[in-house]
Scaffold this active site. Structure first.
Site, mmCIF file in Angstrom:
data_model
loop_
_atom_site.group_PDB
_atom_site.id
_atom_site.type_symbol
_atom_site.label_atom_id
_atom_site.label_comp_id
_atom_site.label_asym_id
_atom_site.label_seq_id
_atom_site.Cartn_x
_atom_site.Cartn_y
_atom_site.Cartn_z
ATOM 1 N N LYS A 120 3.232 6.622 4.904
ATOM 2 C CA LYS A 120 2.259 5.589 4.459
ATOM 3 C C LYS A 120 2.833 4.158 4.901
ATOM 4 O O LYS A 120 3.952 3.963 4.703
ATOM 5 C CB LYS A 120 2.259 5.682 3.194
ATOM 6 C CG LYS A 120 0.991 4.501 2.504
ATOM 7 C CD LYS A 120 -0.493 5.115 3.071
ATOM 8 C CE LYS A 120 -1.508 4.010 2.875
ATOM 9 N NZ LYS A 120 -1.535 3.009 3.901
ATOM 10 N N LYS A 153 -0.078 3.931 -2.525
ATOM 11 C CA LYS A 153 -1.010 4.759 -2.670
ATOM 12 C C LYS A 153 -0.329 6.310 -2.332
ATOM 13 O O LYS A 153 -1.134 7.211 -2.543
ATOM 14 C CB LYS A 153 -1.974 4.425 -1.212
ATOM 15 C CG LYS A 153 -2.774 3.323 -1.694
ATOM 16 C CD LYS A 153 -3.289 2.721 -0.339
ATOM 17 C CE LYS A 153 -4.278 1.310 -0.693
ATOM 18 N NZ LYS A 153 -4.664 0.548 0.330
ATOM 19 N N SER A 158 -6.019 3.348 4.329
ATOM 20 C CA SER A 158 -5.437 2.545 3.450
ATOM 21 C C SER A 158 -6.422 1.713 2.839
ATOM 22 O O SER A 158 -6.343 0.585 2.284
ATOM 23 C CB SER A 158 -4.380 1.512 3.853
ATOM 24 O OG SER A 158 -3.605 0.992 2.995
ATOM 25 N N SER A 161 0.830 -1.219 0.044
ATOM 26 C CA SER A 161 0.070 -0.083 0.103
ATOM 27 C C SER A 161 0.917 1.181 0.105
ATOM 28 O O SER A 161 0.241 2.388 0.127
ATOM 29 C CB SER A 161 -0.951 -0.014 1.129
ATOM 30 O OG SER A 161 -2.152 -0.917 1.007
#
Length: 372
Positions: free
Chosen positions: A220, A63, A115, A60
């Protein structure tokens, strides 16, 4: 001073920082992460690296690019209608409903804080019509930023053999993303709530560093079986911002803290060129002034070890002379700064003053005088 291609090139070695002890980069860092990097967010310098250019699954952390492209391409207040395809996306979710309408900003919070894979697909469909088209935007952006070991196949990091990046590329992408004030604000947000058809969704940032590390302000997390536990983190202390990346780490929180501590404790920033400070001159032909002072268009700051001398050079590449008239702020070349032979910063060279052209009768007098 040498002349090359009608441009003056001068190499100037600057005094190094005082040596106070031996220095072996990263000797005390033994990491479980398959790859890792610490980058100075202002200078772009790599302060520590482990397998940083190896392509890896990134889960993730994908992202980061999804959000950056969306922020740059669409209005935050535009309304997105959630498709059945987006609502049915597998994995981590903010539980979007088909037909639900949300502003893009709320979807971005859902992607970056919680997320949400479904939020990423909804973002892509809203901005580009189809996720596949949006992914092309992501790959083009990566190419433009110089990310050489990155390829995206989706917006959320779900496993795909052709979906990968490297620790260095992720730091590079993040360094660019953090310059965007919207992205910068979102990744530093601990909690947020968004309104849906069945009430409010309360989002808590998956990045535990925001609660546990002094100065933490991003970025992140990412986790899949293929990628392992990943984290892109950032923190600011004493005006310095660092970015740390760990991929496939057994202790992403602890190792990220060690990387950031290493960068803050073992390096210091040094200004090697100051905007508005003259450090050279350039000759003027047919001008009322024979020379004008030259400065850099912006400060150049580099990160240097606190306990080792490093060779710092300024390379001045400048036109040998200008023909009048000359205006203040006119570009005349570039200044490059090298540390141990590697370029770590550059800026345009500009004139600090201007000068008009000599009147015709004075030019004639100069020509006559120079022939005597």
């Amino acid at each position: 001073m040498a002349v090359k291609n009608d441009v003056f090139m001068m190499v100037e070695e600057l005094p190094a920082v005082t040596e106070v002890g031996s220095f072996n980069p990263g000797q005390e860092l033994s990491l479980s992460a398959a790859s890792a990097v610490v980058m100075d967010a202002d200078t772009g310098q790599v302060l520590y690296a482990k397998n940083c250019h190896q392509p890896k699954p990134i889960a993730s952390t994908t992202k980061i690019m999804t959000a950056l492209v969306a922020i740059e391409c669409a209005s935050l207040k535009s309304i997105a209608t959630i498709s059945p395809h987006a609502a049915g996306t597998e994995g981590s979710s903010i539980y979007l409903k088909a037909g639900e309408k949300l502003v893009l900003e709320e979807l971005l919070f859902g992607a970056l804080l919680h997320s949400g894979n479904d939020a990423c697909v909804a973002i892509a469909e809203h901005v580009a019509g189809r996720e596949e088209v949006f992914v092309n935007f992501m790959n083009y952006k990566a190419y433009r930023l110089g990310a050489k070991n990155t390829h995206f196949c989706n917006t959320n990091g779900l496993p795909n053999d052709q979906h990968f990046s490297s620790a260095f590329d992720l730091a590079l992408i993040t360094c660019n993303a953090l310059k965007n004030p919207v992205f910068n604000r979102m990744v530093a947000t601990k909690t947020h709530s968004i309104t849906g058809p069945e009430g409010k969704r309360f989002l808590s940032n998956t990045n535990k560093m925001l609660w546990s590390y002094q100065g933490a302000n991003g970025v992140k997390t990412g986790t899949t079986d293929a990628a392992g536990k990943c984290l892109v983190s950032s923190a600011t202390r004493d005006g310095r911002r660092l970015i740390a990346v760990v991929l496939h780490s057994e202790d992403r929180w602890g190792e990220s803290i060690r990387l950031l501590n290493y960068g803050f404790e073992r390096f210091q920033n040094r200004t090697v060129a100051v905007q508005g400070e003259a450090f050279s001159t350039i000759g003027i032909k047919e001008g009322e002034k024979r020379t004008v002072p030259v400065s850099v268009a912006q400060n150049i700051v580099v990160a240097l070890p606190v306990d080792k001398e490093e060779k710092v050079e300024r390379i001045i590449m400048m036109e040998p002379e200008l023909r009048a008239p000359v205006r203040p702020g006119q570009a005349v070349g570039k200044l490059q700064v090298l540390v141990e032979g590697e370029m770590v910063g550059q800026a345009d060279l500009i004139t600090m003053e201007g000068t008009p052209k000599l009147p015709a009768y004075q030019m004639m007098w100069h020509k006559i005088w120079n022939k005597i």
